[in-house]
Design a protein around this motif. Structure first.
Motif, PDB file in Angstrom:
ATOM      1  N   GLU A  10      -3.530  -5.741   3.270  1.00 53.56           N
ATOM      2  CA  GLU A  10      -4.669  -6.076   4.230  1.00 53.56           C
ATOM      3  C   GLU A  10      -5.312  -4.651   3.885  1.00 53.56           C
ATOM      4  O   GLU A  10      -5.072  -3.752   3.221  1.00 53.56           O
TER       5      GLU A  10
ATOM      6  N   LYS B 166     -10.743  10.203  12.662  1.00 53.24           N
ATOM      7  CA  LYS B 166     -12.166   9.933  12.701  1.00 53.24           C
ATOM      8  C   LYS B 166     -12.715   9.346  14.009  1.00 53.24           C
ATOM      9  O   LYS B 166     -11.651   9.415  14.996  1.00 53.24           O
TER      10      LYS B 166
ATOM     11  N   ARG C 246     -19.061  17.797  10.104  1.00 55.76           N
ATOM     12  CA  ARG C 246     -19.385  16.169   9.797  1.00 55.76           C
ATOM     13  C   ARG C 246     -20.960  15.970   9.788  1.00 55.76           C
ATOM     14  O   ARG C 246     -21.164  14.772   9.586  1.00 55.76           O
TER      15      ARG C 246
ATOM     16  N   LYS D  60      -4.049  -2.407  -3.509  1.00 53.28           N
ATOM     17  CA  LYS D  60      -4.174  -2.084  -2.323  1.00 53.28           C
ATOM     18  C   LYS D  60      -4.236  -0.387  -2.651  1.00 53.28           C
ATOM     19  O   LYS D  60      -5.365   0.395  -2.098  1.00 53.28           O
TER      20      LYS D  60
ATOM     21  N   ASN E  44      -7.696   2.207  -1.755  1.00 55.85           N
ATOM     22  CA  ASN E  44      -7.594   3.330  -1.012  1.00 55.85           C
ATOM     23  C   ASN E  44      -7.885   4.508  -1.801  1.00 55.85           C
ATOM     24  O   ASN E  44      -8.467   5.724  -1.297  1.00 55.85           O
TER      25      ASN E  44
ATOM     26  N   GLU F  42      -8.837   1.283  10.705  1.00 53.20           N
ATOM     27  CA  GLU F  42      -8.807   1.353  12.122  1.00 53.20           C
ATOM     28  C   GLU F  42      -9.833   1.553  13.033  1.00 53.20           C
ATOM     29  O   GLU F  42     -10.965   2.193  12.268  1.00 53.20           O
TER      30      GLU F  42
HETATM   31  C1  UGA Z   1      -8.456   3.117   5.431  1.00 51.03           C
HETATM   32  C2  UGA Z   1      -9.275   2.279   4.422  1.00 51.03           C
HETATM   33  O1  UGA Z   1     -10.443   2.345   4.664  1.00 51.03           O
HETATM   34  C3  UGA Z   1      -8.830   0.690   4.676  1.00 51.03           C
HETATM   35  O2  UGA Z   1      -9.542  -0.094   4.050  1.00 51.03           O
HETATM   36  C4  UGA Z   1      -7.477   0.466   4.420  1.00 51.03           C
HETATM   37  O3  UGA Z   1      -7.065  -0.941   4.832  1.00 51.03           O
HETATM   38  C5  UGA Z   1      -6.556   1.324   5.651  1.00 51.03           C
HETATM   39  O4  UGA Z   1      -7.199   2.788   5.367  1.00 51.03           O
HETATM   40  C6  UGA Z   1      -5.004   1.072   5.284  1.00 51.03           C
HETATM   41  O5  UGA Z   1      -4.640   1.455   4.209  1.00 51.03           O
HETATM   42  O6  UGA Z   1      -4.511   0.457   6.154  1.00 51.03           O
HETATM   43  P1  UGA Z   1      -8.442   3.909   7.811  1.00 51.03           P
HETATM   44  O7  UGA Z   1      -7.303   4.815   7.504  1.00 51.03           O
HETATM   45  O8  UGA Z   1      -8.495   3.527   9.031  1.00 51.03           O
HETATM   46  O9  UGA Z   1      -8.706   3.031   6.622  1.00 51.03           O
HETATM   47  O10 UGA Z   1      -9.770   4.877   7.794  1.00 51.03           O
HETATM   48  P2  UGA Z   1     -10.995   5.306   6.841  1.00 51.03           P
HETATM   49  O11 UGA Z   1     -12.367   4.560   7.761  1.00 51.03           O
HETATM   50  O12 UGA Z   1     -11.090   4.720   5.603  1.00 51.03           O
HETATM   51  O13 UGA Z   1     -11.264   7.061   7.004  1.00 51.03           O
HETATM   52  C7  UGA Z   1     -10.317   7.692   6.334  1.00 51.03           C
HETATM   53  C8  UGA Z   1     -10.746   8.959   6.283  1.00 51.03           C
HETATM   54  O14 UGA Z   1     -11.997   9.192   5.753  1.00 51.03           O
HETATM   55  C9  UGA Z   1     -11.179   9.658   7.649  1.00 51.03           C
HETATM   56  O15 UGA Z   1     -10.680  10.981   7.852  1.00 51.03           O
HETATM   57  C10 UGA Z   1     -12.657   9.531   7.843  1.00 51.03           C
HETATM   58  O16 UGA Z   1     -12.987  10.628   8.781  1.00 51.03           O
HETATM   59  C11 UGA Z   1     -12.588   9.815   6.217  1.00 51.03           C
HETATM   60  N1  UGA Z   1     -14.371   9.565   5.774  1.00 51.03           N
HETATM   61  C12 UGA Z   1     -14.626   8.420   5.682  1.00 51.03           C
HETATM   62  C13 UGA Z   1     -15.410  10.526   5.664  1.00 51.03           C
HETATM   63  O17 UGA Z   1     -14.739  11.809   5.745  1.00 51.03           O
HETATM   64  N2  UGA Z   1     -16.567  10.316   5.198  1.00 51.03           N
HETATM   65  C14 UGA Z   1     -16.752   9.001   4.954  1.00 51.03           C
HETATM   66  O18 UGA Z   1     -18.054   8.608   4.697  1.00 51.03           O
HETATM   67  C15 UGA Z   1     -15.768   7.786   5.352  1.00 51.03           C
END
Ligand code: UGA
Length: 464
Positions: free
Chosen positions: A176, A350, A443, A229, A233, A180
């Motif tokens: 996947e 986030k 941020r 996967k 990530n 979130e």
């Molecule tokens: C992440 C991946 O983005 C998904 O594609 C993956 O399916 C999922 O893990 C998983 O393995 O199940 P998620 O954990 O929901 O999704 O979070 P992200 O949106 O990726 O954010 C991860 C971290 O990066 C957060 O702490 C967020 O604040 C930070 N972030 C994200 C930044 O600091 N800057 C950005 O530009 C984007």
């Protein structure tokens, strides 16, 4: 809707991945039974109550219950022995679900959406997956396909095959890529679908489940799918560590990170997404998967220096945010934070989620506390009463349900999560509440002109 392609599916696990998978597959016309071991959660789901805040998920669950294409059941064995042949049209409580009449059609595809937490030394803990798989082997219908959706180490599909002990059952890796907060739209509008299988027939059967989505599909072997996967990530994690490092350089050379990321992001090979600097990356996936891939590399005598550096940069980033606060509050790099009071805006990993797992905000908060600061916090996704009733370590932060109360008499406001609501705060009122009008915005969320007009001194990340 239930055309020729409609399949009978069991989804094991009703977490955010499992529930999203079940509800979305039902919305694509499949007949889905979703199994879990949490009876109270299932009772809620069967009544159409979804306890997470994924946009659109609740609606899809209710739609699935009403169409009869989605049902919930307690326990995997029970799910495999009952699949409604006809839509019931009404949601049923799991405990009242009818027993399986003999001859009922069996599940054709079984999705495993189970937790694979970080075990000792960063190795993925597969105990839940292994125990479920061992139990279902004898129950599967001849020719069934078992699909892993959970993030599992390379080689897990082969291990599952072994544990199932069924020559006639194919195991397919179909990871996947759900974020979130946008899991439903990610599922129904994927950038790609990855299918790793040794059997072409099984691969085609799994890909056909998604045919209505029209997404590019990568067919490969199970090991490559499993690695895709982790590689995705970890690439995202490295991209963020890179941006955070460039932001630090910006501060030293008098550059502006937002201009730098805009400038590099127009290059289509780089892209604008995932380029926002912050207090470090966190959540339940990126840190766990980075640690796990490093373990896999170590186990195969490969020193993955790039990934290790990304993890180290991320750890350092939290300390760097603390140093910023220290300088902002005391005017000195080595000043003491003892007897200072800080207002933290944001605790979740986030915006748009109530998830606190491996939150960089909490990591920074813990360091600030260690440095002697008294912490008050407000987060739109965190309920103050539930926080206070929560487990160990929580006493270190006083969470309140009002940002203006959190700001009262504080020496600095520290923005740790990018909730858009913080932009809309009455910053003039915030300035009246605080002891010192200083904002450390980890941020780069807030508009510095608005803050300036309200009397605040704004300090961001990556501004020279
Ligand atoms: C992440 C991946 O983005 C998904 O594609 C993956 O399916 C999922 O893990 C998983 O393995 O199940 P998620 O954990 O929901 O999704 O979070 P992200 O949106 O990726 O954010 C991860 C971290 O990066 C957060 O702490 C967020 O604040 C930070 N972030 C994200 C930044 O600091 N800057 C950005 O530009 C984007």
């Amino acid at each position: 809707m239930a055309g020729v392609f409609a399949r009978r599916i069991v989804v094991v696990g009703a977490g955010y991945v499992g529930l999203t998978t079940a509800a979305c597959l039902a919305s694509l016309g499949h007949q889905v039974v979703c199994a879990d071991v949490d009876e109270a959660k299932l009772a809620g789901l069967a009544a159409g109550q979804v306890d997470n805040s994924e946009p659109g998920l609740s609606e899809l669950v209710v739609e699935g219950l009403h169409s009869g294409r989605l049902t919930f059941v307690l326990g995997t064995e029970a799910a495999l022995s009952r699949l409604p042949a006809e839509p019931s049209g009404r949601p049923a409580e799991p405990s009242r679900l009818p027993a399986a009449p003999s001859g009922r059609p069996a599940a054709e595809v079984i999705f495993l959406c189970l937790p694979t937490p970080m075990g000792i030394g960063g190795v993925a803990d597969l105990s839940v997956v292994e125990s479920v798989v061992t139990g279902i082997g004898p129950l599967l219908a001849p020719g069934a396909v078992v699909v892993t959706k959970s993030t599992v180490p390379v080689g897990t599909a082969a291990r599952i095959s072994e544990l199932l002990g069924r020559e006639d059952v194919a195991v397919v890796s179909n990871p996947e890529f759900l974020r979130e907060g946008s899991a439903v739209s990610d599922f129904l509008g994927p950038d790609r679908i990855v299918i790793g299988a040794d059997s072409q027939d099984a691969a085609e059967r799994v890909s056909a489940l998604y045919s209505r989505l029209g997404a590019p599909t990568v067919f490969t072997n199970p090991a490559s799918a499993e690695l895709i996967k982790y590689a995705a990530n970890c690439y995202l994690a490295m991209k963020l560590s890179y941006v955070n490092a460039v932001a630090e350089l910006c501060e030293r050379v008098g550059a502006e990170i937002s201009d730098v990321t805009e400038g590099i992001g127009y290059d289509r090979r780089i892209g604008q997404a995932f380029l926002s600097p912050g207090p470090g990356w966190g959540g339940s996936c990126l840190p766990k998967d980075a640690a796990a891939l490093l373990q896999v590399a170590d186990a195969h005598d490969f020193e993955f220096r790039l990934l290790r550096a990304a993890i180290d940069t991320n750890t350092r980033q939290r300390q760097r945010m603390v140093d910023k606060v220290r300088l902002a509050v005391t005017g000195r790099r080595t000043g003491s934070l003892s007897n200072t009071r800080l207002c933290l805006l944001g605790l979740t990993f986030k915006a748009g989620t109530d998830d606190l797992r491996d939150s960089p905000a909490l990591g920074v908060a813990a360091l600030l506390r260690q440095a002697g600061a008294e912490l008050y916090a407000y987060d739109p996704g965190v309920d103050a009463d539930r926080w206070a009733a929560g487990s160990e370590g929580r006493a270190a932060i006083s969470v309140v349900d009002d940002p203006y109360i959190a700001a009262k008499d504080c020496d600095a406001v520290v923005v740790l999560t990018e909730w858009p609501q913080f932009r809309a705060l009455d910053w003039t009122r915030m300035a009246e509440e605080v002891r010192r009008p200083v904002v450390v915005d980890t941020r780069n969320l807030l508009d510095r002109d608005t803050l300036g007009r309200a009397g605040f001194h704004w300090i961001g990340v990556g501004s020279g």
